[in-house]
Design an enzyme around this catalytic site. Structure first.
Site, PDB file in Angstrom:
ATOM      1  N   ASP A   8       0.857  -1.286  -0.033  1.00  0.00           N
ATOM      2  CA  ASP A   8       0.098  -0.130   0.080  1.00  0.00           C
ATOM      3  C   ASP A   8       0.957   1.146  -0.008  1.00  0.00           C
ATOM      4  OD1 ASP A   8       0.763  -0.753   2.636  1.00  0.00           O
ATOM      5  OD2 ASP A   8      -0.800   0.671   3.334  1.00  0.00           O
ATOM      6  N   ASP A  15       7.794   4.458  -1.059  1.00  0.00           N
ATOM      7  CA  ASP A  15       7.455   3.844   0.246  1.00  0.00           C
ATOM      8  C   ASP A  15       6.186   3.106  -0.041  1.00  0.00           C
ATOM      9  OD1 ASP A  15       6.805   3.259   2.594  1.00  0.00           O
ATOM     10  OD2 ASP A  15       6.194   5.437   3.406  1.00  0.00           O
ATOM     11  N   GLU A  38       0.042  -1.292   5.437  1.00  0.00           N
ATOM     12  CA  GLU A  38       0.872  -1.129   6.547  1.00  0.00           C
ATOM     13  C   GLU A  38       0.923   0.515   6.969  1.00  0.00           C
ATOM     14  OE1 GLU A  38       4.739   0.345   8.214  1.00  0.00           O
ATOM     15  OE2 GLU A  38       3.667   1.174   6.357  1.00  0.00           O
ATOM     16  N   GLU A  39       0.373   1.227   6.016  1.00  0.00           N
ATOM     17  CA  GLU A  39       0.304   2.618   6.392  1.00  0.00           C
ATOM     18  C   GLU A  39      -0.673   2.895   7.523  1.00  0.00           C
ATOM     19  OE1 GLU A  39       2.606   4.794   5.630  1.00  0.00           O
ATOM     20  OE2 GLU A  39       3.734   3.889   3.862  1.00  0.00           O
ATOM     21  N   ASP A  55      12.008  -1.437   3.757  1.00  0.00           N
ATOM     22  CA  ASP A  55      10.920  -0.060   3.915  1.00  0.00           C
ATOM     23  C   ASP A  55      11.931   1.019   4.427  1.00  0.00           C
ATOM     24  OD1 ASP A  55       8.507   1.176   4.073  1.00  0.00           O
ATOM     25  OD2 ASP A  55       7.979   0.246   5.621  1.00  0.00           O
TER      26      ASP A  55
HETATM   27 ZN   LIG Z   1       6.861   2.120   4.301  1.00  0.00          ZN
END
Ligand SMILES: [Zn+2]
Length: 417
Positions: A82, A144, A178-179, A201
């Site tokens: 994501d 990211d 994840e965000e 990451d």
């Molecule tokens: Zn990240």
């Protein structure tokens, strides 16, 4: 164009933004299903085995060990699919800029250049004469964490076409959301069968995180005593007054705006209510286990002090743990995760920096579920912003670094470092 750059340019054009307003569903957005299916196809094409894309948009795959390394414990490489909800993420138009110094201009929006200065990102000065991938200034780049995804895929492709490169069994996991704090949560670790791993990451090249905050949310409930204000003398307790006293008693120098490095903090995030009753929300962060407990103790002490003044039950605090500093789980046997990462950085000419992550990582969660998992940087900058960029050389160096790194795990049969 190098393989990792070609992959990166393609991957960022698939919109896979997560949505904090749909936390109850995983993935939080249907577009992450598309990204997951797309990456499943990529992994099959590379030649991975056991490629699976599940109903929650988790993508997993296996690359069998190189000859002679079959006895080594499996190593996980994990990245998130994501992109951040903090900036527009659909219709990413990546382009490569030859950086000649001065401000790095991503694009021009409404006649105003969207740019990054060397004051904002001092590392920029190192990239003069290099190619840098930017957006057109209207969206984030989603380096990211598509830089992480592309770097892992490029590594796998390299290992498949060069069977002489040593590596243990590699387990791949690309995870959604994840965000918004979910990430590796629903990853089936037993089925995955990795002994340890790395997330790929985060930001500047060479940064290595094996420590992160321990984190909890604190809820402070304040109950007032409401009577007619005309007849309030010696009776009324105004919840707003008590709540503001609570905040005044929280150590003022320990706010996010005054802390850095290994310092923890108290951070008020929300206030809701009336003079009758209200709720204050905080997040508490600390690297040190005792320090973390100490912060909770401080909150209990403030509550006790105010209850003394205004009556028992006026202030009540409760805590909900979010994640823990993964360093607490690294024993002697896990030391190689740190040593190997630092060595691999140096072997490709990057001076590594141990950076305590001032936030949680997917790896922290995996570590506490029994899969020790520090974080390797992707080489990107300005995450969550329309100014996001990644130097091409950083993408390429990270693949070289990962190649060196996995080779080290092909020499530790049984996991003895
Ligand atoms: Zn990240």
């Amino acid at each position: 164009m190098s393989d990792v750059l070609e992959r990166f340019m393609r991957y960022v054009q698939v919109d896979s933004q997560s949505d904090p307003n749909n936390m109850d569903e995983t993935p939080s957005t249907p577009r992450q299903h598309e990204m997951a299916r797309f990456l499943g196809d990529e992994l099959r094409e590379i030649g991975c085995e056991d490629v699976a894309v599940d109903e929650h948009a988790y993508v997993t795959a296996t690359l069998p060990a190189s000859a002679g390394a079959e006895g080594c414990p499996a190593l996980l490489l994990c990245a998130h699919i994501d992109s951040s909800p903090d900036a527009p993420a659909s219709g990413v138009r990546p382009h490569v800029v030859r950086y000649e110094g001065g401000p790095l201009v991503s694009g021009v929006v409404d006649g105003v250049p969207v740019q990054t200065t060397t004051e904002q990102v001092p590392d920029l000065a190192q990239f003069v004469g290099q190619d840098i991938v930017c957006t057109d200034g209207t969206t984030l780049l989603s380096a990211d964490d598509k830089a992480g995804v592309a770097e892992i895929c490029a590594l796998l492709a390299r290992l498949v076409s060069n069977p002489d490169l040593p590596h243990p069994t590699i387990k791949v996991a690309f995870v959604p959301d994840e965000e918004i704090g979910h990430g590796a949560e629903l990853l089936d670790l037993e089925a995955l069968g990795a002994r340890w791993g790395y997330t790929v990451d985060g930001e500047a090249l060479g940064e290595f995180n094996y420590e992160c905050f321990s984190a909890c949310e604190a809820t402070v409930r304040v109950r007032g005593v409401m009577v007619h204000p005309g007849a309030a003398k010696d009776v009324m307790v105004n919840a707003i007054t008590v709540a503001s006293e609570f905040q005044q008693l929280v150590p003022a120098s320990e706010r996010p705006e005054h802390t850095e490095g290994r310092e923890g903090f108290y951070h008020p995030t929300d206030i809701e209510g009336t003079a009758d009753a209200l709720t204050l929300s905080y997040i508490l962060r600390d690297f040190d286990a005792d320090g973390f407990e100490g912060r909770k103790k401080t909150f209990r002490a403030i509550a006790a002090f105010l209850n003394d003044r205004y009556g028992e039950g006026t202030v009540e605090v409760s805590f909900r743990e979010q994640y823990r500093n993964m360093a607490e789980k690294f024993g002697e046997a896990e030391r190689c995760l740190v040593d190997f990462a630092l060595e691999a950085n140096r072997e490709v000419g990057i001076e590594p920096v141990l950076v305590p992550a001032r936030g949680g990582t997917d790896g922290a969660q995996l570590t506490f579920r029994g899969l020790p998992c520090p974080n390797i940087a992707t080489g990107g900058y300005n995450a969550h912003s329309v100014r996001e960029f990644v130097p091409v050389r950083n993408l390429e160096l990270t693949v070289d670094l990962l190649e060196r790194l996995v080779a080290k795990f092909a020499q530790t049969p049984g996991g003895e470092a």
